[in-house]
Design an enzyme around this catalytic site. Structure first.
Site, mmCIF file in Angstrom:
data_model
loop_
_atom_site.group_PDB
_atom_site.id
_atom_site.type_symbol
_atom_site.label_atom_id
_atom_site.label_comp_id
_atom_site.label_asym_id
_atom_site.label_seq_id
_atom_site.Cartn_x
_atom_site.Cartn_y
_atom_site.Cartn_z
ATOM 1 N N ASP A 85 0.811 -1.216 0.000
ATOM 2 C CA ASP A 85 0.000 0.000 0.000
ATOM 3 C C ASP A 85 0.844 1.265 0.000
ATOM 4 O O ASP A 85 2.034 1.246 0.317
ATOM 5 C CB ASP A 85 -0.954 0.014 1.192
ATOM 6 C CG ASP A 85 -0.234 -0.058 2.539
ATOM 7 O OD1 ASP A 85 0.771 -0.782 2.631
ATOM 8 O OD2 ASP A 85 -0.676 0.610 3.496
ATOM 9 N N GLU A 147 0.088 -1.727 5.498
ATOM 10 C CA GLU A 147 1.152 -1.422 6.466
ATOM 11 C C GLU A 147 1.049 0.013 6.949
ATOM 12 O O GLU A 147 1.321 0.308 8.124
ATOM 13 C CB GLU A 147 2.526 -1.659 5.826
ATOM 14 C CG GLU A 147 3.705 -1.504 6.760
ATOM 15 C CD GLU A 147 4.202 -0.071 6.936
ATOM 16 O OE1 GLU A 147 4.933 0.188 7.903
ATOM 17 O OE2 GLU A 147 3.852 0.796 6.098
#
Length: 378
Positions: A85, A147
């Site tokens: 991400d 994350e």
């Protein structure tokens, strides 16, 4: 010809892959396209790949990816990890390479080197070793979701899959050849004072002014560096409904970070105590909630990951510097599950900003470092 000399990183392919992956919109909880693309790339390298159910557990559209590639060198596998991400603004990203070798965003978004740089360095490092036919360890790869949102993906991963006791998480800013061995506990908290509303013009004495009470509370909470290993910050405050109403609620939001887990817990309890005593003194009540997102760890200097990292850096004439970081990463999750690891710099600079950039040569050096690490024996 030495092993190091035969590991030829394809700089053009590496840049094209970086350009390809940074162009994918992959905000936290929206990593579907990235996960699909990486599944294909790992399979092309010979990995057996599976995706877990983390997406459904954390409210996202993709799970964590786990891949395994059999090697010919003896010993336990080596684990390589990066996250899928990116942060906002991250829609419509486009990488631009200038004549100096600097790669930056075309404008209006982050670049996404955090963490596409880590991903492509892992892929190209493995690719270069496979292409050269050099023996390597068994390799495990974990590409985690979300994350950037307190390691939500890696926090729900099934760690019984992992056989490695040596991990490298590519998610640190700065020059390649630097690694973080220590990171903090991170606790977020929300605390409210509940007052009593009244008309501020006609009967203010009948109200309990929550904002005023909060002001007195804040004078009792030390912020900034509490000691060399601990910080506390209150970043948001809200309260009140109208200028002519005595406010019946005031809320703060903040976070605590500490290299010592128990110290962070003590700080959270101290804040709760301050609110409890203030509410009792004012004849009112309070609300307090905290969440432990990350737990502090310190990787011992005698771990295999430290030795192999410093040997690989020596082979490549890199610094091999070990540092501590006050940021969290998926390595916090690995450490919590007793998998020793380091967070490696992948060369990104000014992450989480529209000024984010990376040098093309650092991508290449990062891939070379991965190639060295996976060919280190026991």
């Amino acid at each position: 010809m030495t092993k190091t000399e035969t590991k030829k990183v394809d700089g053009d392919k590496l840049y094209r892959e970086f350009e390809e992956l940074t162009a994918i919109d992959a905000l936290s909880f929206q990593e579907r396209e990235m996960a699909d693309r990486l599944t294909g790339k790992l399979q092309e390298l010979g990995f057996a790949v599976c995706e877990d159910e983390a997406g459904g557990q954390i409210g996202g559209n993709a799970g964590n990816l786990y891949g395994f590639l059999k090697g010919s060198l003896p010993g336990k596998p080596v684990l390589l990890s990066a996250h899928m991400d990116t942060v906002c603004p991250g829609i419509g990203k486009r990488a631009v390479l200038d004549k100096t070798g600097k790669i930056s965003s075309a404008g209006g978004t982050v670049l996404g080197a955090d963490d596409a740089a880590g991903i492509v360095e892992i892929l190209e490092g493995i690719r270069s070793v496979r292409k050269a036919g050099i023996p390597h360890r068994d390799i495990e790869v974990a590409f985690f979701a979300a994350e950037e949102r307190y390691t939500r993906g890696s926090s729900v991963f099934d760690y019984s899959k992992i056989k490695a006791d040596e991990a490298y998480v590519l998610d640190l800013s700065g020059p390649v050849g630097r690694a973080a061995y220590r990171a903090p506990t991170l606790i977020s908290f929300t605390a409210s004072i509940l007052g009593k509303s009244a008309h501020a013009g006609f009967e203010p004495e009948n109200g309990i002014h929550a904002i005023a009470i909060m002001g007195r509370i804040l004078t009792q909470i030390t912020q900034g560096h509490l000691d060399e290993e601990t910080t506390l910050n209150i970043g948001m405050i809200s309260g009140g409904t109208a200028a002519n109403i005595v406010p019946d609620k005031c809320t703060i939001e903040g976070e605590i970070r500490s290299f010592r887990h128990e110290r962070a817990l003590q700080c959270a309890q101290e804040i709760r105590r301050i609110f409890e005593e203030a509410a009792e003194a004012e004849g009112t009540s309070f609300e307090f909630d905290d969440t432990i997102w990350l737990e502090a760890y310190e990787t011992e200097r005698n771990e295999r990951c430290v030795r192999h990292f410093q040997e690989a850096c020596a082979d490549l004439k890199l610094s091999g510097e070990l540092v501590q970081t006050f940021g969290g990463s998926d390595n916090n999750s690995l450490a919590k599950h007793h998998i020793p690891g380091l967070v490696l710099s992948c060369g990104m600079q000014q992450a989480h900003s529209e000024q984010e950039y990376i040098m093309r040569k650092d991508l290449e050096t990062g891939a070379k470092l991965i190639a060295e690490l996976i060919t280190k024996g026991e």
